[in-house]
Design a protein around this motif. Sequence first.
Motif, short mmCIF file in Angstrom:
data_model
loop_
_atom_site.label_atom_id
_atom_site.label_comp_id
_atom_site.label_asym_id
_atom_site.label_seq_id
_atom_site.Cartn_x
_atom_site.Cartn_y
_atom_site.Cartn_z
N VAL A 258 0.92 -1.09 0.13
CA VAL A 258 -0.09 -0.10 -0.08
C VAL A 258 1.10 1.11 -0.03
CG1 VAL A 258 -1.86 1.37 1.26
CG2 VAL A 258 -1.65 -1.06 1.37
N GLY A 259 1.96 1.32 0.66
CA GLY A 259 2.91 2.23 0.86
C GLY A 259 2.47 3.09 1.87
N GLY A 260 3.03 4.46 2.07
CA GLY A 260 2.30 5.41 3.20
C GLY A 260 2.65 4.82 4.37
N TYR A 261 1.42 5.14 5.16
CA TYR A 261 1.45 4.95 6.54
C TYR A 261 0.22 3.92 7.13
CZ TYR A 261 4.85 8.54 6.18
OH TYR A 261 5.87 9.06 5.80
N ARG A 262 0.41 3.09 8.09
CA ARG A 262 -0.78 2.37 8.64
C ARG A 262 -0.59 2.56 10.06
NH1 ARG A 262 -0.77 -3.93 7.86
NH2 ARG A 262 1.26 -3.49 8.13
N ALA A 263 -1.51 3.18 10.94
CA ALA A 263 -1.73 3.37 11.99
C ALA A 263 -2.67 2.13 12.85
CB ALA A 263 -2.46 4.89 12.62
N SER A 264 -2.09 0.87 13.39
CA SER A 264 -2.68 0.04 13.77
C SER A 264 -3.00 0.42 15.16
CB SER A 264 -1.86 -1.13 13.82
OG SER A 264 -1.58 -1.39 12.47
N MET A 265 -4.29 0.29 15.54
CA MET A 265 -4.91 0.85 16.76
C MET A 265 -5.63 -0.26 17.48
SD MET A 265 -6.41 4.51 15.29
CE MET A 265 -7.45 3.79 14.08
N TYR A 266 -4.73 -1.56 17.91
CA TYR A 266 -5.25 -2.27 18.58
C TYR A 266 -5.86 -2.31 19.98
CZ TYR A 266 -3.10 -4.81 14.66
OH TYR A 266 -3.01 -5.19 13.25
N ASN A 267 -6.61 -3.05 20.59
CA ASN A 267 -7.06 -3.11 21.84
C ASN A 267 -6.25 -2.21 22.99
OD1 ASN A 267 -9.36 -4.11 21.01
ND2 ASN A 267 -9.41 -6.09 22.16
N ALA A 268 -4.81 -2.52 22.96
CA ALA A 268 -3.91 -2.24 24.13
C ALA A 268 -3.62 -0.78 23.90
CB ALA A 268 -2.94 -3.08 24.43
N LEU A 269 -3.77 -0.25 22.61
CA LEU A 269 -3.30 1.22 22.19
C LEU A 269 -4.26 2.11 23.03
CD1 LEU A 269 -1.05 2.64 20.39
CD2 LEU A 269 -3.17 3.40 18.92
N PRO A 270 -3.82 3.11 23.78
CA PRO A 270 -4.53 3.96 24.60
C PRO A 270 -4.94 5.26 23.53
CG PRO A 270 -2.31 4.39 25.44
CD PRO A 270 -2.29 3.04 24.29
N LEU A 271 -6.12 5.73 23.77
CA LEU A 271 -6.61 6.80 23.22
C LEU A 271 -5.64 7.91 22.97
CD1 LEU A 271 -9.07 8.63 21.83
CD2 LEU A 271 -9.70 9.24 23.93
N GLU A 272 -4.70 7.95 24.20
CA GLU A 272 -3.83 9.19 24.35
C GLU A 272 -2.61 8.93 23.06
OE1 GLU A 272 -1.73 7.62 28.33
OE2 GLU A 272 -0.15 9.00 27.12
N SER A 273 -2.33 7.69 22.84
CA SER A 273 -1.38 7.41 21.56
C SER A 273 -1.84 7.89 20.30
CB SER A 273 -1.06 6.31 21.53
OG SER A 273 -0.49 5.83 22.65
N VAL A 274 -3.25 7.76 20.07
CA VAL A 274 -3.75 8.24 19.01
C VAL A 274 -3.85 9.66 19.02
CG1 VAL A 274 -5.98 8.26 17.58
CG2 VAL A 274 -5.30 6.27 18.58
N GLN A 275 -4.17 10.25 20.16
CA GLN A 275 -4.19 12.12 20.15
C GLN A 275 -2.66 12.50 19.94
OE1 GLN A 275 -5.93 11.82 24.16
NE2 GLN A 275 -7.95 12.34 23.23
N ALA A 276 -1.73 11.71 20.30
CA ALA A 276 -0.36 12.14 20.17
C ALA A 276 -0.19 12.17 18.55
CB ALA A 276 0.60 11.16 20.89
N LEU A 277 -0.28 11.03 17.73
CA LEU A 277 -0.47 10.95 16.22
C LEU A 277 -1.26 12.26 15.72
CD1 LEU A 277 0.35 9.69 13.57
CD2 LEU A 277 -1.52 7.95 14.01
N VAL A 278 -2.26 12.28 16.17
CA VAL A 278 -3.21 13.33 15.45
C VAL A 278 -2.61 14.80 15.89
CG1 VAL A 278 -5.53 14.51 15.84
CG2 VAL A 278 -5.41 12.01 15.51
N ASN A 279 -2.06 14.92 17.03
CA ASN A 279 -1.13 16.24 17.17
C ASN A 279 -0.03 16.40 16.39
OD1 ASN A 279 -3.10 17.00 19.29
ND2 ASN A 279 -1.95 16.00 20.89
N ALA A 280 0.79 15.48 15.97
CA ALA A 280 1.83 15.46 15.24
C ALA A 280 1.40 15.54 13.87
CB ALA A 280 2.72 14.02 15.36
N MET A 281 0.29 14.96 13.55
CA MET A 281 -0.23 15.65 11.95
C MET A 281 -0.62 16.74 11.81
SD MET A 281 -2.21 11.66 11.52
CE MET A 281 -3.02 12.23 9.93
#
Length: 355
Positions: A324-347
């Motif tokens: 596919v190329g590019g990026y893939r954010a895998s957000m499995y059960n153990a990944l906390p919301l704050e990690s997604v927020q960190a990614l979104v902030n970086a973007m």
Amino acid sequence: MKIHNFSAGPGILPAEVLQEAAQGVLNYQDTGLSLIEMSHRGPEFVDVMDQAIALVRDLLNLSNDYEVVFLQGGASLQFYMAPLNLLSSEGYAAYLDTGTWAANAIKEAKRVGRVEVIGSSKDKNYAYLPEFSVPSDADYLHYTSNNTIFGTQFQNIPDSPVPLVCDMSSDIFSKPIDASRFSMIYAGAQKNMGPAGTTLVIVKKDMLGKTGRNLPTMLDYQIHIEKESMFNTPPVFPIFVSMLTLKWLKNKGGLTWIGEVNRQKSDCFYSALDSSSLFTGTVEKSVRSWMNATFLLNDTRLEPTFEALLEERGISGLKGHRSVGGYRASMYNALPLESVQALVNAMRDFEQQHG
Ligand SMILES: *Cc1c(COP(=O)(O)O)cnc(C)c1O
């Protein structure tokens, strides 16, 4: 620095599970022995296995019509083992071709018997889910509930007049499901349940013993069921950690709880993606995966700069699969919301500088 682990597989596990697993490897429940250096037939490990199976039954609300076993060989062995046990020599099985893993399942099933591919999204590099209608004379329908590499996910269980067999490797236990709709579910542990090395197989009793095939012992579900997943030495460590992860999930509130957390994570990520002018999702919006979000940086020349920012923020495992190329954010059960927020902030910060 805190690392935000978006690895596609083996994937993130809860920190408290890793702590308990480490302790169990050093000195299991004050026995003075490691769990991985004692007999798998002793009371300690038999208890681990019993708990793991009971937790699977409990979380999925399985009736006694279902058997639960922990096997080896990964989901990839199930691509062959499922048809070997379920596909009759006169009949055929219907398959959906929605990604690399689905295609691999088809390839292996064809070694066993007749396969009809009743829908495929290969023409657009698996960026959507195909329309299909399930023939009522097939032995079963096989599909992949979440396409880990391409980032699509079935939003509902397909209507099927024939038994459903599902590869749930990358979204099992991620939200409430009606498990009674399935005749078989399998999942490699390493995406959403535990470490690599064991595969969960859930199969309805009425599916077995019908093909008349003389099966190799190790490939016969009935043997593993009779021997309670201990026909041969089971992978004690992966089963132990899977059990701890399932216990963690149950204690937190089970599938209802995790379904809500996973919804929040995916909403958080996709709303940021959709409001961005630099990044684009790779799949049709209506079938986006909660587990694996695939996206591209429109201007690939900016990739090294974006990747440097990710590294600076401790955001790990985001590189997309080569198909596919590019990026893939895998957000499995153990990944906390704050990690997604960190990614979104970086973007968002990246957009401020380069948008
Ligand atoms: C990772 C994955 C597989 C392959 O699993 P193995 O345990 O490595 O054989 C199969 N299906 C899906 C959906 C996967 O995500």
